[in-house]
Scaffold this motif. Structure first.
Motif, PDB file in Angstrom:
ATOM      1  N   ARG A  21      -6.616  17.959  -6.547  1.00  0.00           N
ATOM      2  CA  ARG A  21      -6.798  16.976  -5.474  1.00  0.00           C
ATOM      3  C   ARG A  21      -6.490  15.550  -5.939  1.00  0.00           C
ATOM      4  N   ILE A  22      -6.601  15.343  -7.246  1.00  0.00           N
ATOM      5  CA  ILE A  22      -6.472  13.975  -7.764  1.00  0.00           C
ATOM      6  C   ILE A  22      -5.095  13.342  -7.524  1.00  0.00           C
ATOM      7  N   PRO A  23      -4.005  14.051  -7.832  1.00  0.00           N
ATOM      8  CA  PRO A  23      -2.700  13.408  -7.610  1.00  0.00           C
ATOM      9  C   PRO A  23      -2.477  13.000  -6.161  1.00  0.00           C
ATOM     10  N   LYS A  24      -3.000  13.798  -5.246  1.00  0.00           N
ATOM     11  CA  LYS A  24      -2.822  13.458  -3.825  1.00  0.00           C
ATOM     12  C   LYS A  24      -3.620  12.208  -3.474  1.00  0.00           C
ATOM     13  N   ILE A  25      -4.808  12.132  -4.031  1.00  0.00           N
ATOM     14  CA  ILE A  25      -5.623  10.937  -3.791  1.00  0.00           C
ATOM     15  C   ILE A  25      -4.899   9.721  -4.370  1.00  0.00           C
ATOM     16  N   ALA A  26      -4.407   9.890  -5.590  1.00  0.00           N
ATOM     17  CA  ALA A  26      -3.718   8.766  -6.255  1.00  0.00           C
ATOM     18  C   ALA A  26      -2.525   8.294  -5.443  1.00  0.00           C
ATOM     19  N   SER A  27      -1.777   9.252  -4.908  1.00  0.00           N
ATOM     20  CA  SER A  27      -0.559   8.837  -4.192  1.00  0.00           C
ATOM     21  C   SER A  27      -0.872   8.256  -2.818  1.00  0.00           C
ATOM     22  N   SER A  28      -2.099   8.397  -2.373  1.00  0.00           N
ATOM     23  CA  SER A  28      -2.456   7.804  -1.069  1.00  0.00           C
ATOM     24  C   SER A  28      -2.921   6.355  -1.209  1.00  0.00           C
ATOM     25  N   ILE A  29      -3.075   5.898  -2.438  1.00  0.00           N
ATOM     26  CA  ILE A  29      -3.532   4.516  -2.651  1.00  0.00           C
ATOM     27  C   ILE A  29      -2.318   3.603  -2.803  1.00  0.00           C
ATOM     28  N   ARG A  30      -2.372   2.530  -2.047  1.00  0.00           N
ATOM     29  CA  ARG A  30      -1.228   1.606  -2.051  1.00  0.00           C
ATOM     30  C   ARG A  30      -1.519   0.450  -3.003  1.00  0.00           C
ATOM     31  N   VAL A  31      -0.516   0.038  -3.726  1.00  0.00           N
ATOM     32  CA  VAL A  31      -0.686  -1.114  -4.616  1.00  0.00           C
ATOM     33  C   VAL A  31       0.218  -2.245  -4.119  1.00  0.00           C
ATOM     34  N   ILE A  32      -0.401  -3.346  -3.814  1.00  0.00           N
ATOM     35  CA  ILE A  32       0.324  -4.486  -3.227  1.00  0.00           C
ATOM     36  C   ILE A  32       0.412  -5.611  -4.263  1.00  0.00           C
ATOM     37  N   ILE A  82      -1.449 -10.766  -8.813  1.00  0.00           N
ATOM     38  CA  ILE A  82      -2.479  -9.727  -8.716  1.00  0.00           C
ATOM     39  C   ILE A  82      -1.895  -8.473  -8.082  1.00  0.00           C
ATOM     40  N   MET A  83      -2.162  -7.345  -8.726  1.00  0.00           N
ATOM     41  CA  MET A  83      -1.731  -6.061  -8.185  1.00  0.00           C
ATOM     42  C   MET A  83      -2.923  -5.470  -7.441  1.00  0.00           C
ATOM     43  N   PHE A  84      -2.932  -5.609  -6.157  1.00  0.00           N
ATOM     44  CA  PHE A  84      -4.097  -5.225  -5.369  1.00  0.00           C
ATOM     45  C   PHE A  84      -4.046  -3.742  -5.032  1.00  0.00           C
ATOM     46  N   HIS A  85      -5.104  -3.021  -5.410  1.00  0.00           N
ATOM     47  CA  HIS A  85      -5.207  -1.588  -5.141  1.00  0.00           C
ATOM     48  C   HIS A  85      -5.904  -1.396  -3.801  1.00  0.00           C
ATOM     49  N   ASP A  86      -5.117  -0.993  -2.840  1.00  0.00           N
ATOM     50  CA  ASP A  86      -5.574  -0.956  -1.453  1.00  0.00           C
ATOM     51  C   ASP A  86      -5.963   0.469  -1.058  1.00  0.00           C
ATOM     52  N   ILE A  87      -7.277   0.673  -0.895  1.00  0.00           N
ATOM     53  CA  ILE A  87      -7.741   2.029  -0.549  1.00  0.00           C
ATOM     54  C   ILE A  87      -7.694   2.309   0.956  1.00  0.00           C
ATOM     55  N   THR A  88      -7.264   1.339   1.759  1.00  0.00           N
ATOM     56  CA  THR A  88      -7.238   1.608   3.207  1.00  0.00           C
ATOM     57  C   THR A  88      -6.213   2.696   3.556  1.00  0.00           C
ATOM     58  N   THR A  89      -5.174   2.832   2.732  1.00  0.00           N
ATOM     59  CA  THR A  89      -4.199   3.901   2.997  1.00  0.00           C
ATOM     60  C   THR A  89      -4.782   5.274   2.648  1.00  0.00           C
ATOM     61  N   LEU A  90      -5.688   5.293   1.689  1.00  0.00           N
ATOM     62  CA  LEU A  90      -6.406   6.549   1.388  1.00  0.00           C
ATOM     63  C   LEU A  90      -7.239   6.971   2.609  1.00  0.00           C
ATOM     64  N   LEU A  91      -7.840   5.994   3.279  1.00  0.00           N
ATOM     65  CA  LEU A  91      -8.705   6.299   4.426  1.00  0.00           C
ATOM     66  C   LEU A  91      -7.903   6.847   5.610  1.00  0.00           C
ATOM     67  N   LEU A  92      -6.624   6.514   5.654  1.00  0.00           N
ATOM     68  CA  LEU A  92      -5.772   7.008   6.748  1.00  0.00           C
ATOM     69  C   LEU A  92      -5.372   8.463   6.538  1.00  0.00           C
ATOM     70  N   ASP A  93      -5.499   8.916   5.305  1.00  0.00           N
ATOM     71  CA  ASP A  93      -5.090  10.274   4.950  1.00  0.00           C
ATOM     72  C   ASP A  93      -6.356  11.142   4.955  1.00  0.00           C
ATOM     73  N   THR A  94      -6.544  11.885   6.030  1.00  0.00           N
ATOM     74  CA  THR A  94      -7.832  12.578   6.214  1.00  0.00           C
ATOM     75  C   THR A  94      -8.127  13.555   5.068  1.00  0.00           C
ATOM     76  N   GLU A  95      -7.077  14.201   4.565  1.00  0.00           N
ATOM     77  CA  GLU A  95      -7.294  15.154   3.481  1.00  0.00           C
ATOM     78  C   GLU A  95      -7.684  14.430   2.182  1.00  0.00           C
ATOM     79  N   ALA A  96      -6.971  13.356   1.890  1.00  0.00           N
ATOM     80  CA  ALA A  96      -7.265  12.615   0.651  1.00  0.00           C
ATOM     81  C   ALA A  96      -8.659  11.983   0.714  1.00  0.00           C
ATOM     82  N   PHE A  97      -9.026  11.470   1.877  1.00  0.00           N
ATOM     83  CA  PHE A  97     -10.354  10.855   2.022  1.00  0.00           C
ATOM     84  C   PHE A  97     -11.443  11.916   1.846  1.00  0.00           C
ATOM     85  N   LYS A  98     -11.255  13.050   2.503  1.00  0.00           N
ATOM     86  CA  LYS A  98     -12.251  14.114   2.384  1.00  0.00           C
ATOM     87  C   LYS A  98     -12.347  14.616   0.936  1.00  0.00           C
TER      88      LYS A  98
END
Ligand SMILES: O=P(O)(O)OC[C@H]1O[C@H](OP(=O)(O)OP(=O)(O)O)[C@H](O)[C@@H]1O
Ligand SMILES: Nc1ncnc2[nH]cnc12
Length: 242
Positions: free
Chosen positions: A70-81, A89-105
Motif C-alpha cells: 500500500r505504501i508506494p500508492k500512498i507515496a505516489s498520491s502525495i504531491r510535492v510543490i 521550499i518543497m511543500f508536501h501536499d497531502i490534499t491529493t492523498l485525500l482525493l484518492d479514496t483508496e490511498a486515504f483509506k
C-alpha cells in the motif's frame, strides 16, 4: 534504526535549490524530494520518493521484504510543490492523498493496524493536518481524539507549550481536563520536518502525566532531523521523503 527502502525511481533528475534569499519565519525543510507525480497532479516537475514502512526504532515490517504494497500508492498520491509557500521550499501536499479514496483509506488502515488493541485511549492530533488523520484513527481504535490547537482557538481553560521556530516561537494548546494522568497516547500529524511541533506536543502531554506510546506521521523529511528532536519518543512514519 530507521529502515528506508528505495523504490525504483521513475526519473533520476533531482532539483538543486539555491539557498534562500531571505530569512524564513518558519523552518520548512528545503530539499529536493523525489516523487514522480502523475501528470494530472503535477504542475511542475518530477520527483523521486523513498518509501519505508515502520521506520520506527524497532523497524517492524509489514511484509517479509519490509515493503507494504500500500505504501508506494500512498507515496505516489502525495504531491510535492516547489516554492510553496516560499521560494526554495518543497511543500508536501497531502490534499491529493485525500482525493484518492483508496490511498486515504490505506493510510488510515496502516495506522489502525499498528495501534489497535495496544491500550491507547488518546489520539492527539496536531492542528491542522493532524485533524485530518487523527479522528478516523481514534474512532477505529476506540480512543478519544484530542485536538492540539494553535494559540487562542480553544474556548476553555488551556495548557500550552511553546516551541522554537527558526525565527521566533509558536505555541500549541490543549484543553485542561481533556486527558487524565496515566492515559496512553499517540500523537498524529501529517509530516515531521524539524520536529519542533511534535516535540512540543509530546512535552505538553507528558506535563499532564500522559504516556506517549509513539508519534506517527505520514511523511518524514529526514534531512530536517526532526527524529533527533523527539529524543527517546518513538516515531512511526509511512514515507520518508529524501
Ligand atoms: O516538524 P516541524 O518543523 O515542526 O514541521 C511540521 C509541521 O509543519 C506543518 O504544519 P504547519 O505548522 O505548517 O501548520 P498548518 O498545518 O496549520 O499549515 C505540518 O503539518 C506539521 O504540523
Ligand atoms: N516541506 C514541507 N511540506 C509540508 N509541510 C511542511 N511542514 C514543514 N515543512 C513542510
Amino acid at each position: 534504526m530507521q529502515t528506508i527502502i528505495a523504490l525504483a525511481p521513475l526519473v533520476s533528475h533531482r532539483l538543486c535549490l539555491a539557498p534562500p534569499p531571505f530569512p524564513r519565519h518558519r523552518l520548512l525543510c528545503r530539499r529536493a524530494p523525489s516523487i514522480r507525480l502523475p501528470s494530472h497532479r503535477s504542475s511542475t516537475t518530477s520527483f523521486r520518493l523513498l518509501s519505508s514502512f515502520a521506520a520506527s526504532r524497532d523497524s517492524e515490517m509489514a511484509t517479509e521484504d519490509g515493503q507494504d504494497p500500500r505504501i508506494p500508492k500512498i507515496a505516489s498520491s502525495i504531491r510535492v510543490i516547489p516554492d510553496f509557500p516560499k521560494p526554495g521550499i518543497m511543500f508536501h501536499d497531502i490534499t491529493t492523498l485525500l482525493l484518492d479514496t483508496e490511498a486515504f483509506k490505506d493510510t488510515i488502515d496502516l495506522f489502525v493496524e499498528r495501534y489497535k488493541g495496544k491500550g491507547i485511549s488518546v489520539v492527539a492530533g496536531v492542528e491542522a493536518r493532524g485533524f485530518i488523520f487523527g479522528p478516523p484513527i481514534a474512532l477505529a481504535i476506540g480512543a478519544k481524539f484530542v485536538p492540539m490547537r494553535k494559540p487562542k482557538k480553544l474556548p476553555g481553560k488551556v495548557i500550552s507549550e511553546e516551541y522554537s521556530l527558526e525565527y521566533g516561537t509558536d505555541k500549541i494548546e490543549m484543553h485542561v481536563g481533556a486527558v487524565e494522568p496515566g492515559e496512553r497516547a499517540i500523537i498524529i500529524d501529517d509530516l515531521i520536518a524539524t520536529g519542533g511541533t511534535l516535540s512540543a506536543a509530546v512535552r505538553l502531554l507528558e506535563r499532564v502525566g500522559v504516556k506517549i506510546v509513539e508519534c506517527a506521521c505520514v511523511i518524514e523529511l529526514p534531512e530536517c532531523k526532526g527524529r533527533e528532536k523527539l529524543g527517546e519518543t518513538p516515531l512511526f512514519i509511512l514515507i520518508s521523503s529524501a
